[in-house]
Each structure stands twice: as C-alpha cells, then as structure tokens.
Design an enzyme around this catalytic site. Structure first.
Site, PDB file in Angstrom:
ATOM      1  N   ASP A   7       0.874  -1.171   0.000  1.00  0.00           N
ATOM      2  CA  ASP A   7       0.000   0.000   0.000  1.00  0.00           C
ATOM      3  C   ASP A   7       0.913   1.223   0.000  1.00  0.00           C
ATOM      4  O   ASP A   7       2.150   1.097  -0.155  1.00  0.00           O
ATOM      5  CB  ASP A   7      -1.008  -0.038   1.166  1.00  0.00           C
ATOM      6  N   CYS A  64       3.365  -2.686   3.988  1.00  0.00           N
ATOM      7  CA  CYS A  64       2.455  -1.579   4.299  1.00  0.00           C
ATOM      8  C   CYS A  64       3.186  -0.702   5.313  1.00  0.00           C
ATOM      9  O   CYS A  64       4.415  -0.768   5.400  1.00  0.00           O
ATOM     10  CB  CYS A  64       1.096  -2.086   4.782  1.00  0.00           C
ATOM     11  N   THR A  66       3.189  -0.775   8.650  1.00  0.00           N
ATOM     12  CA  THR A  66       3.787  -1.576   9.732  1.00  0.00           C
ATOM     13  C   THR A  66       4.150  -2.988   9.296  1.00  0.00           C
ATOM     14  O   THR A  66       4.876  -3.683  10.012  1.00  0.00           O
ATOM     15  CB  THR A  66       2.769  -1.725  10.882  1.00  0.00           C
ATOM     16  N   GLY A  67       3.571  -3.436   8.200  1.00  0.00           N
ATOM     17  CA  GLY A  67       3.683  -4.840   7.776  1.00  0.00           C
ATOM     18  C   GLY A  67       2.594  -5.696   8.405  1.00  0.00           C
ATOM     19  O   GLY A  67       2.393  -6.854   7.996  1.00  0.00           O
ATOM     20  N   HIS A  97      11.653 -22.465  10.045  1.00  0.00           N
ATOM     21  CA  HIS A  97      10.709 -23.117  10.962  1.00  0.00           C
ATOM     22  C   HIS A  97       9.247 -23.001  10.545  1.00  0.00           C
ATOM     23  O   HIS A  97       8.479 -23.932  10.768  1.00  0.00           O
ATOM     24  CB  HIS A  97      10.854 -22.524  12.367  1.00  0.00           C
ATOM     25  N   ARG A 108       7.199   2.089   7.692  1.00  0.00           N
ATOM     26  CA  ARG A 108       7.372   3.064   8.761  1.00  0.00           C
ATOM     27  C   ARG A 108       8.131   2.459   9.937  1.00  0.00           C
ATOM     28  O   ARG A 108       8.211   3.052  11.017  1.00  0.00           O
ATOM     29  CB  ARG A 108       5.993   3.555   9.226  1.00  0.00           C
ATOM     30  N   ARG A 131      10.777 -31.802  13.025  1.00  0.00           N
ATOM     31  CA  ARG A 131       9.724 -31.446  13.978  1.00  0.00           C
ATOM     32  C   ARG A 131       8.808 -30.334  13.461  1.00  0.00           C
ATOM     33  O   ARG A 131       7.668 -30.213  13.905  1.00  0.00           O
ATOM     34  CB  ARG A 131      10.335 -31.035  15.320  1.00  0.00           C
TER      35      ARG A 131
HETATM   36  C1  RB5 Z   1      -2.066   2.962   6.330  1.00  0.00           C
HETATM   37  O1  RB5 Z   1      -2.110   4.221   6.879  1.00  0.00           O
HETATM   38  C2  RB5 Z   1      -1.627   1.938   7.370  1.00  0.00           C
HETATM   39  O2  RB5 Z   1      -2.673   1.710   8.243  1.00  0.00           O
HETATM   40  C3  RB5 Z   1      -1.183   0.679   6.685  1.00  0.00           C
HETATM   41  O3  RB5 Z   1      -0.130   0.955   5.822  1.00  0.00           O
HETATM   42  C4  RB5 Z   1      -0.687  -0.434   7.584  1.00  0.00           C
HETATM   43  O4  RB5 Z   1       0.295   0.027   8.442  1.00  0.00           O
HETATM   44  C5  RB5 Z   1      -1.700  -1.227   8.251  1.00  0.00           C
HETATM   45  O5  RB5 Z   1      -1.416  -2.164   9.012  1.00  0.00           O
END
Ligand code: RB5
Length: 149
Positions: A7, A64, A66-67, A97, A108, A131
């Site tokens: 995104d 995105c 935060t991922g 694993h 970010r 395992r």
């Molecule tokens: C978009 O602002 C943000 O929410 C998205 O990139 C992501 O971090 C969501 O988990």
C-alpha cells in the site's frame, strides 16, 4: 517468480526491493500499488496472497506501514503463511521453521536497506523439515477446521 505488493505506506520498501531483484536478475510481478497515494492494503494483500496460493509464484513480498495489516489480510487466504519481519534472525527463522511463503515488512518501521537485506535472507533460506513438519500440518488443520490436540 516473486509476487510483490504494497500500500502507500510500503511503497518505498517495495521500490527498493524491486531494484534489488532487478540487480540480481530475479523475476517478479508487481501487483501494485504504484504510488504513495492512499489505498486499502487488503486489496494488494489479496492479489499477492492468491497469486502465491495458486502456486504460480513461489514467494510473495508485501509491505504496508507496519507490515501488520497486510500480513493479517494475506493470512486469511488458505495456504498462506505470511510473516512480519523486522530483523535478520526473523527473516531466516520464518523460512526455516514456519516455511513462510510471504515476507511482510513495514515502511514506517524498517529502512530500505534492511528491507533488502531481509528479502535476500528470506529468499535464500531453505525450509527445515523434521519437527517443524508436524507443526505445519497443525496449521493446515486449523485452516481446514479439523484441528484437535
Ligand atoms: C495505512 O495508513 C496503514 O494503516 C497501513 O499501511 C498499515 O500500516 C496497516 O497495518
């Protein structure tokens, strides 16, 4: 073949990863988004996750802000093991694993340099059996609604 998606919050990382893939002659398809204009991450998670789940693409990389959001969305698709990674150890261990098939990172959270490093580790680390196979079978059972201890 690698499927890429992001995104607006992950656009910078995917751009850096594309450069790395180009330099290393690794084939990929970029499923978008293609700018920093605000979009909804589930759209791109779905495109990449279904592409990987179909078997047409070996791995996916999703970014995105935060991922996290994009990994949650990708993990809703059957057969997907999407892992949010923020260090080298995680990039390696989630392949060994968890047999992760999609790498998720946050624009970010993680620098472009680190994102490229984690991608390189992820793409070059083999899966371990033993395992871990039993645990992966359990994940599949959870996915299919057949899990019991
Ligand atoms: C978009 O602002 C943000 O929410 C998205 O990139 C992501 O971090 C969501 O988990």
């Amino acid at each position: 073949m690698i499927a890429l998606g992001c995104d607006h919050g992950g656009y910078n990382l995917i751009s850096a990863i594309k450069k790395y893939l180009d330099e290393n002659n690794i084939e990929y398809k970029d499923f978008g988004t293609y700018s920093t204009e605000s979009v909804d991450y589930p759209i791109y998670a779905y495109k990449v996750a279904t592409a990987v789940a179909s078997g047409e693409y070996e791995y996916g990389v999703l970014c995105c802000g935060t991922g996290i959001g994009i990994s949650i969305a990708a993990n809703k698709v059957k057969g997907i093991r999407a892992a949010v990674v923020s260090n080298e150890f995680g990039a390696e261990m989630t392949r060994r694993h968890n047999h992760a098939n999609i790498l998720c990172m946050g624009g970010r959270v993680t620098s472009e340099e680190d994102a490229v490093k984690f991608t390189d580790i992820f793409l070059n680390t083999p899966e371990e059996g033993g395992r871990h196979d039993k645990r992966l079978a359990m994940l599949e059972q959870i996915e299919n609604g057949t899990f019991s201890e």
